[in-house]
Design a protein around this motif. Structure first.
Motif, PDB file in Angstrom:
ATOM      1  N   ARG A 119       0.944  -0.944  -0.080  1.00  0.00           N
ATOM      2  CA  ARG A 119       0.135   0.097   0.135  1.00  0.00           C
ATOM      3  C   ARG A 119       1.061   1.300   0.160  1.00  0.00           C
ATOM      4  O   ARG A 119       0.740   2.116  -0.751  1.00  0.00           O
ATOM      5  CB  ARG A 119      -0.721   0.031   1.107  1.00  0.00           C
ATOM      6  CG  ARG A 119      -2.096  -1.363   1.131  1.00  0.00           C
ATOM      7  CD  ARG A 119      -3.188  -1.245   1.914  1.00  0.00           C
ATOM      8  NE  ARG A 119      -2.719  -0.909   3.893  1.00  0.00           N
ATOM      9  CZ  ARG A 119      -2.798  -2.275   3.744  1.00  0.00           C
ATOM     10  NH1 ARG A 119      -3.725  -2.967   3.353  1.00  0.00           N
ATOM     11  NH2 ARG A 119      -2.245  -2.422   5.734  1.00  0.00           N
ATOM     12  N   VAL A 120       1.873   1.089   0.629  1.00  0.00           N
ATOM     13  CA  VAL A 120       3.132   2.097   0.975  1.00  0.00           C
ATOM     14  C   VAL A 120       3.607   2.433  -0.636  1.00  0.00           C
ATOM     15  O   VAL A 120       3.486   3.448  -1.475  1.00  0.00           O
ATOM     16  CB  VAL A 120       3.709   2.630   1.756  1.00  0.00           C
ATOM     17  CG1 VAL A 120       4.953   2.688   1.540  1.00  0.00           C
ATOM     18  CG2 VAL A 120       3.884   2.337   3.019  1.00  0.00           C
ATOM     19  N   TRP A 121       3.751   1.473  -1.162  1.00  0.00           N
ATOM     20  CA  TRP A 121       4.354   1.316  -2.097  1.00  0.00           C
ATOM     21  C   TRP A 121       3.190   2.066  -3.344  1.00  0.00           C
ATOM     22  O   TRP A 121       3.820   2.789  -4.915  1.00  0.00           O
ATOM     23  CB  TRP A 121       4.579   0.149  -2.984  1.00  0.00           C
ATOM     24  CG  TRP A 121       5.226  -0.040  -4.503  1.00  0.00           C
ATOM     25  CD1 TRP A 121       3.906   0.270  -5.420  1.00  0.00           C
ATOM     26  CD2 TRP A 121       6.374  -0.348  -5.306  1.00  0.00           C
ATOM     27  NE1 TRP A 121       4.660  -0.262  -6.895  1.00  0.00           N
ATOM     28  CE2 TRP A 121       6.515  -0.422  -6.598  1.00  0.00           C
ATOM     29  CE3 TRP A 121       7.826  -0.248  -4.808  1.00  0.00           C
ATOM     30  CZ2 TRP A 121       7.007  -0.408  -6.846  1.00  0.00           C
ATOM     31  CZ3 TRP A 121       8.792  -0.306  -5.575  1.00  0.00           C
ATOM     32  CH2 TRP A 121       8.604  -0.613  -6.070  1.00  0.00           C
ATOM     33  N   ASN A 122       1.603   1.702  -3.850  1.00  0.00           N
ATOM     34  CA  ASN A 122       0.701   2.164  -3.995  1.00  0.00           C
ATOM     35  C   ASN A 122       0.737   3.333  -4.035  1.00  0.00           C
ATOM     36  O   ASN A 122       0.134   4.452  -4.960  1.00  0.00           O
ATOM     37  CB  ASN A 122      -0.628   1.336  -3.449  1.00  0.00           C
ATOM     38  CG  ASN A 122      -0.794  -0.243  -4.467  1.00  0.00           C
ATOM     39  OD1 ASN A 122       0.705  -0.717  -5.263  1.00  0.00           O
ATOM     40  ND2 ASN A 122      -1.031  -0.880  -3.816  1.00  0.00           N
ATOM     41  N   VAL A 123       0.945   4.287  -2.924  1.00  0.00           N
ATOM     42  CA  VAL A 123       0.534   5.551  -2.172  1.00  0.00           C
ATOM     43  C   VAL A 123       2.090   6.328  -3.361  1.00  0.00           C
ATOM     44  O   VAL A 123       1.511   7.887  -3.812  1.00  0.00           O
ATOM     45  CB  VAL A 123       1.161   6.421  -1.150  1.00  0.00           C
ATOM     46  CG1 VAL A 123       1.272   7.254  -0.932  1.00  0.00           C
ATOM     47  CG2 VAL A 123      -0.711   5.377  -0.341  1.00  0.00           C
ATOM     48  N   VAL A 124       2.672   5.828  -3.110  1.00  0.00           N
ATOM     49  CA  VAL A 124       4.382   6.500  -3.570  1.00  0.00           C
ATOM     50  C   VAL A 124       3.896   6.811  -5.392  1.00  0.00           C
ATOM     51  O   VAL A 124       4.447   7.686  -6.055  1.00  0.00           O
ATOM     52  CB  VAL A 124       5.310   6.086  -3.414  1.00  0.00           C
ATOM     53  CG1 VAL A 124       6.952   6.724  -4.244  1.00  0.00           C
ATOM     54  CG2 VAL A 124       5.618   6.200  -1.933  1.00  0.00           C
ATOM     55  N   VAL A 125       3.571   5.690  -6.017  1.00  0.00           N
ATOM     56  CA  VAL A 125       4.269   4.953  -7.361  1.00  0.00           C
ATOM     57  C   VAL A 125       2.919   5.621  -8.199  1.00  0.00           C
ATOM     58  O   VAL A 125       2.790   6.305  -9.049  1.00  0.00           O
ATOM     59  CB  VAL A 125       4.291   3.023  -7.501  1.00  0.00           C
ATOM     60  CG1 VAL A 125       4.353   2.819  -9.218  1.00  0.00           C
ATOM     61  CG2 VAL A 125       5.947   4.111  -6.759  1.00  0.00           C
ATOM     62  N   ASP A 126       1.917   5.325  -7.556  1.00  0.00           N
ATOM     63  CA  ASP A 126       0.434   4.712  -8.642  1.00  0.00           C
ATOM     64  C   ASP A 126      -0.087   6.338  -8.684  1.00  0.00           C
ATOM     65  O   ASP A 126       0.312   7.118  -8.151  1.00  0.00           O
ATOM     66  CB  ASP A 126      -0.739   4.157  -7.864  1.00  0.00           C
ATOM     67  CG  ASP A 126      -0.617   3.091  -8.158  1.00  0.00           C
ATOM     68  OD1 ASP A 126       0.509   2.489  -8.600  1.00  0.00           O
ATOM     69  OD2 ASP A 126      -1.285   2.167  -7.299  1.00  0.00           O
ATOM     70  N   PRO A 127      -0.542   6.774  -9.897  1.00  0.00           N
ATOM     71  CA  PRO A 127      -1.536   8.043 -10.314  1.00  0.00           C
ATOM     72  C   PRO A 127      -2.698   8.471  -9.140  1.00  0.00           C
ATOM     73  O   PRO A 127      -3.309   7.251  -8.610  1.00  0.00           O
ATOM     74  CB  PRO A 127      -1.449   7.899 -11.681  1.00  0.00           C
ATOM     75  CG  PRO A 127      -1.907   6.536 -11.816  1.00  0.00           C
ATOM     76  CD  PRO A 127      -1.027   6.112 -10.847  1.00  0.00           C
ATOM     77  N   PRO A 128      -2.773   9.459  -8.625  1.00  0.00           N
ATOM     78  CA  PRO A 128      -3.994   9.825  -7.315  1.00  0.00           C
ATOM     79  C   PRO A 128      -5.558   9.716  -8.804  1.00  0.00           C
ATOM     80  O   PRO A 128      -5.238   9.425  -9.931  1.00  0.00           O
ATOM     81  CB  PRO A 128      -3.488  11.241  -8.519  1.00  0.00           C
ATOM     82  CG  PRO A 128      -2.487  12.267  -8.544  1.00  0.00           C
ATOM     83  CD  PRO A 128      -1.794  10.639  -9.840  1.00  0.00           C
ATOM     84  N   ARG A 129      -5.686   9.174  -7.897  1.00  0.00           N
ATOM     85  CA  ARG A 129      -7.051   8.271  -8.125  1.00  0.00           C
ATOM     86  C   ARG A 129      -8.538  10.186  -8.494  1.00  0.00           C
ATOM     87  O   ARG A 129      -8.197  10.657  -6.719  1.00  0.00           O
ATOM     88  CB  ARG A 129      -7.209   7.555  -6.886  1.00  0.00           C
ATOM     89  CG  ARG A 129      -6.653   5.870  -7.721  1.00  0.00           C
ATOM     90  CD  ARG A 129      -7.201   4.672  -6.928  1.00  0.00           C
ATOM     91  NE  ARG A 129      -7.358   4.889  -5.495  1.00  0.00           N
ATOM     92  CZ  ARG A 129      -6.424   4.911  -4.101  1.00  0.00           C
ATOM     93  NH1 ARG A 129      -5.673   4.886  -5.172  1.00  0.00           N
ATOM     94  NH2 ARG A 129      -6.917   4.804  -3.296  1.00  0.00           N
ATOM     95  N   PRO A 130      -8.982   9.275  -9.148  1.00  0.00           N
ATOM     96  CA  PRO A 130     -10.723  10.852  -9.061  1.00  0.00           C
ATOM     97  C   PRO A 130     -11.447  10.316  -7.434  1.00  0.00           C
ATOM     98  O   PRO A 130     -11.726   9.255  -7.633  1.00  0.00           O
ATOM     99  CB  PRO A 130     -11.180  10.976 -10.059  1.00  0.00           C
ATOM    100  CG  PRO A 130     -10.924   9.528 -10.701  1.00  0.00           C
ATOM    101  CD  PRO A 130      -9.167   9.020 -10.843  1.00  0.00           C
ATOM    102  N   ALA A 131     -11.734  11.505  -7.284  1.00  0.00           N
ATOM    103  CA  ALA A 131     -12.339  10.928  -6.293  1.00  0.00           C
ATOM    104  C   ALA A 131     -13.665  10.667  -5.968  1.00  0.00           C
ATOM    105  O   ALA A 131     -14.972  11.052  -7.408  1.00  0.00           O
ATOM    106  CB  ALA A 131     -12.800  13.082  -5.300  1.00  0.00           C
ATOM    107  N   LYS A 132     -14.412  10.026  -5.786  1.00  0.00           N
ATOM    108  CA  LYS A 132     -15.919   8.915  -5.572  1.00  0.00           C
ATOM    109  C   LYS A 132     -16.799   9.570  -5.525  1.00  0.00           C
ATOM    110  O   LYS A 132     -16.998  10.766  -4.381  1.00  0.00           O
ATOM    111  CB  LYS A 132     -16.268   8.024  -4.999  1.00  0.00           C
ATOM    112  CG  LYS A 132     -14.584   6.222  -5.596  1.00  0.00           C
ATOM    113  CD  LYS A 132     -14.688   5.367  -4.672  1.00  0.00           C
ATOM    114  CE  LYS A 132     -13.147   4.566  -5.303  1.00  0.00           C
ATOM    115  NZ  LYS A 132     -14.224   3.269  -4.733  1.00  0.00           N
ATOM    116  N   GLY A 133     -17.971   9.856  -6.736  1.00  0.00           N
ATOM    117  CA  GLY A 133     -19.229  10.646  -5.485  1.00  0.00           C
ATOM    118  C   GLY A 133     -18.975  12.344  -6.120  1.00  0.00           C
ATOM    119  O   GLY A 133     -18.248  12.401  -7.351  1.00  0.00           O
TER     120      GLY A 133
END
Length: 830
Positions: free
Chosen positions: A643-657
């Motif tokens: 999850r730390v990896w994903n926080v740093v590497v993954d692009p931002p996700r659009p907010a839901k709703g």
């Protein structure tokens, strides 16, 4: 470059990079404060087990944290490579122990590197290397020259069939049999070398107050040294031979109704009558097969034999019988005791069993002195009775007055006794550092000249199935010329206790194999003096508490002896000590092959990576307590890292709703800032105190908030960038590989392990508002939201104005308002 967390790929990459960069090479840097971090070195058994990982990786995390806080950290590693397992392997496999040992070391080096620890490999030291043990022999010579090394007869466990001494672990079962042939083991007296550790008994106790060591270790060492104050009193046999006893209760001398000698006491044969000789010899043979722990056990049934002889009590000239009993040993006191059954529990049990008189000489607090059903042992209540001129002396004064009288009349003297015995360093083994002594018929005992060190172990030794030391039969080793007269002589075939080599390994690390290949002299230093001045003593030592009364005591003695020899200028080898607990098997029991609960860390490293194994071991509980291995829980640590990896590497996700309902960006940023600085303060405090489990828990909480925040406009703002970098720096000591990889993926070019530890700001960590409980007559009726640190008057006024509070106060008068700032308000009404 993969966007998935693949620990096997990144860990090997960074381990190679760190080594190529020399990231952990040792440098003496006078511009930075030094920190010598040390964990107990391993024995090269062949494989690192889970216990090694549990001892080493948290130690590494602590060392890394110190480095990030500006310290120049020295974190060396080596191998305590002499010992019995190598000899057993040599016998079993028909190879030299050197071959077995170095093959194991090579394998374990690879496993140690796999941990990702910041080992100072450029300062590795191996105790079985001749360039190491020549200094072990040099220390022996220095101790010998100073009168700290001497030779005397001491008992060993001996197999009469194999004709060899046995180590404690080679004696099996309650009936004490040889592990190789099953023959009953006996005690045998051998002439062996010892160090005078007892010369330092008082200082070893007093010095504990000057070091930051666990209280439990201090108590264990104090009890092991066992300082007792009392008197030495001389009884005499009927033949006139003196029998000196040490007693902490000289005030009870008039109640001595028998004496007890250790079965091996030299006067037993002389005092034994012809009619009792057979019984005494049978009892002596039985006692000779017992170890001291069994003999001294408090719950062991007391046994003994009357010798037929008598002694004279010097305080009243009374003739009392002499017995032998296995609970009295030559290793404590003088090997003889005066037995006062009325006032000693052990003597009472013995006297009751054998029908010996129990004479009371101390009264009850009320002055009565009737028959006893159990020993009366108080040193503070009652008065002396049946004690001649001392009758009526109160307990608080009795011991001092009796000692004064003993000294004045020549019957005894004030004395201090110690449970601690001198350190027996002789081992009848081959795989150890040879003791540098030569025996010459003309010159006697001759130490090997300093310039001739090391005395080398032969590479062509042949091991016998019996376990006898090959040095006894190796003519090239054993038979030499005397260095003084040139005549025929023999080497000492005993080797040094392995604890001798491990008593100074932290000094060896400073400059390993110092003066390799060069002759050494009496006035040499065993390490580079400038480096020693910079690094020594050890700042932080970590290891198991099982070493409390052996290695940890021996190394303290060693340092004090070196100080007196002018080699060091400090008193204690390690300023701080932390004892880790034990990692247990999945069943909650100690790991062992027989239980089938051994966990192989290599399997989990291959599956999850070293960072996950490191983190899991630090997360299972407080490091000083340990805990059971949970195969399912390690998955949680792996998921956290992913999850730390994903926080740093993954692009931002659009907010839901609906974005309008996702919250105010300013509030979100403030929430992240507050949590970040709370975590910085928490993790910093935890790392300083080895609370790795709660540090990791705090990092998990921060990361959870960052996962939620990633769906908001806060991503990409300065506080987000600050939080990501701070998270990676906080993770770096605990999870060195993933933090390094993610640090570089964020565009940094210098190692994360060269960064400074981020500091938390208490102002930014404080809550903007806090909820205070409001009670009426001790019962919660409402809550009040105020700014942190609000004054008492403001809190009281707002609490009394609350609608719900006013309803509960209806018709009542307020007698008192108790305000605990930031916590609660209690309104007392009636």
């Amino acid at each position: 470059m993969s966007n998935r967390y693949q620990p096997q790929a990144i860990e090997a990459k960074w381990q190679a990079a760190w080594e190529a960069q020399g990231l952990y090479d040792t440098v003496e840097d006078a511009t930075r404060p030094k920190w010598y971090a040390l964990t107990m070195l391993p024995y090269p058994s062949g494989d690192l087990h889970t216990g090694h990982w549990y001892a080493f990786t948290p130690s590494d995390a602590a060392a890394r944290w110190r480095r990030m806080n500006g310290y120049n950290v020295f974190f060396p590693i080596g191998f305590d490579a002499f010992g019995l397992p190598a000899e057993n392997a040599a016998i079993k496999h028909g190879i030299h122990p050197k071959t077995w040992t170095y093959a194991n070391i090579e394998r374990m080096r690879g496993q140690l590197r796999q941990m990702g620890a910041m080992w100072a490999w450029d300062h590795e030291a191996i105790s079985c290397d001749p360039e190491y043990y020549k200094w072990s022999q040099w220390f022996f010579r220095k101790f010998y020259d100073a009168g700290l090394a001497y030779r005397e007869f001491s008992p060993v466990d001996w197999c009469p069939n194999c004709q060899t001494t046995l180590a404690r672990e080679q004696v099996w079962g309650e009936d004490r049999r040889c592990e190789r042939c099953g023959t009953p083991v006996i005690k045998k007296e051998l002439n062996q070398w010892k160090f005078r550790i007892t010369n330092y008994a008082d200082e070893l106790i007093d010095g504990l107050e000057t070091i930051d060591w666990p209280e439990r270790v201090k108590v264990m060492q104090t009890n092991w040294i066992g300082r007792s104050e009392g008197a030495e009193v001389t009884f005499h046999t009927e033949a006139g031979d003196p029998l000196v006893v040490f007693t902490t209760r000289p005030d009870t001398l008039w109640g001595a109704t028998f004496m007890v000698l250790a079965p091996e006491h030299p006067l037993v044969d002389q005092v034994t009558s012809a009619g009792m000789r057979h019984q005494v010899e049978v009892y002596q043979a039985q006692a000779a097969r017992m170890d001291e722990v069994t003999r001294a056990a408090a719950d062991k049934e007391k046994t003994g034999v009357f010798t037929g002889g008598y002694a004279v009590n010097p305080v009243n000239d009374e003739r009392i019988p002499i017995w032998i009993a296995d609970y009295v040993m030559m290793g404590y006191g003088t090997g003889a005791i005066m037995a006062v059954p009325a006032h000693d529990e052990r003597d009472f049990e013995f006297a009751a069993k054998y029908g010996i008189e129990i004479r009371r000489v101390i009264s009850d607090p009320d002055g009565s002195a009737g028959p006893l059903n159990e020993a009366y042992t108080s040193k503070t209540e009652g008065v002396m009775v049946n004690s001649g001129a001392f009758d009526g002396t109160p307990m608080g004064e009795a011991i001092g007055k009796v000692i004064g009288w003993l000294e004045a009349t020549g019957r005894g003297k004030r004395a201090v006794n110690y449970r601690l015995r001198d350190w027996l360093i002789s081992r009848q083994r081959m795989w150890g550092a040879p003791i540098p002594i030569i025996y010459c018929e003309r010159c006697g005992t001759v130490p090997v000249p300093y310039e001739d060190l090391p005395v080398l172990l032969p590479d062509d030794a042949e091991f016998k199935p019996t376990g006898e030391s090959p040095l006894k039969y190796h003519e090239g080793f054993r038979y030499v010329q005397c260095p003084q007269c040139g005549g025929d002589a023999e080497r000492e075939t005993d080797t040094l206790d392995t604890f001798m080599c491990s008593s100074w390994y932290h000094y060896a690390y400073v400059s390993p194999y110092w003066k390799a290949g060069q002759p050494i002299h009496a006035d040499d230093m065993p390490w580079d003096a400038e480096k020693g001045d910079y690094w020594l003593p050890v700042d932080q030592y970590t290891g198991g508490i099982e070493h409390a009364t052996m290695h940890l005591l021996y190394t303290r003695f060693f340092t004090k002896a070196l100080r007196d020899l002018g080699i060091v200028d400090f008193d204690e080898p390690m300023l701080r000590l932390f004892n880790q607990g034990m990692v247990l098997g999945p069943d909650g029991e100690k790991m062992s092959k027989s239980r089938g609960n051994v966990v192989n860390p290599d399997d989990y490293v291959a599956r999850y990576g070293a960072d996950t194994v490191r983190g899991y071991l630090m997360f299972i509980g407080p490091w000083d307590l340990g805990g059971p291995w949970d195969p399912s829980a390690i998955e949680g640590v792996y998921r956290f890292l992913a999850r730390v990896w994903n926080v740093v590497v993954d692009p931002p996700r659009p907010a839901k709703g609906d974005p309008a309902k996702s919250g105010d960006p300013g509030d979100m940023a403030r929430s992240l800032e507050r949590k970040l600085h709370q975590t910085l303060i928490k993790v910093g405090d935890d790392m300083a105190s080895f609370r790795f489990n709660t540090a990791i828990a705090a990092l998990m909480e921060l990361n959870n908030l960052m996962i939620r925040t990633k769906e908001t406009p806060v991503v990409g703002t300065p506080i987000w960038e600050e939080a990501v970098d701070a998270l990676l720096r906080m993770m770096a000591p605990l999870f060195p590989h993933i933090s390094e990889e993610l640090w570089h993926r964020r565009g940094h070019t210098e190692s994360v392990h060269l960064q400074r530890w981020p500091q938390g700001d208490p102002a930014k960590a404080s809550e903007d508002e806090i909820a205070i409980v409001v009670q009426v007559n001790g019962k919660v009726r409402d809550k009040l939201v105020v700014a942190p640190g609000a004054d008492r008057q403001t809190i009281e006024a707002q609490a009394l104005a609350l609608e719900n509070v006013r309803r509960w106060l209806d018709g009542k008068s307020v007698r008192k308002v108790v305000v605990v700032p930031d916590k609660l308000v209690n309104i007392v009404a009636g």
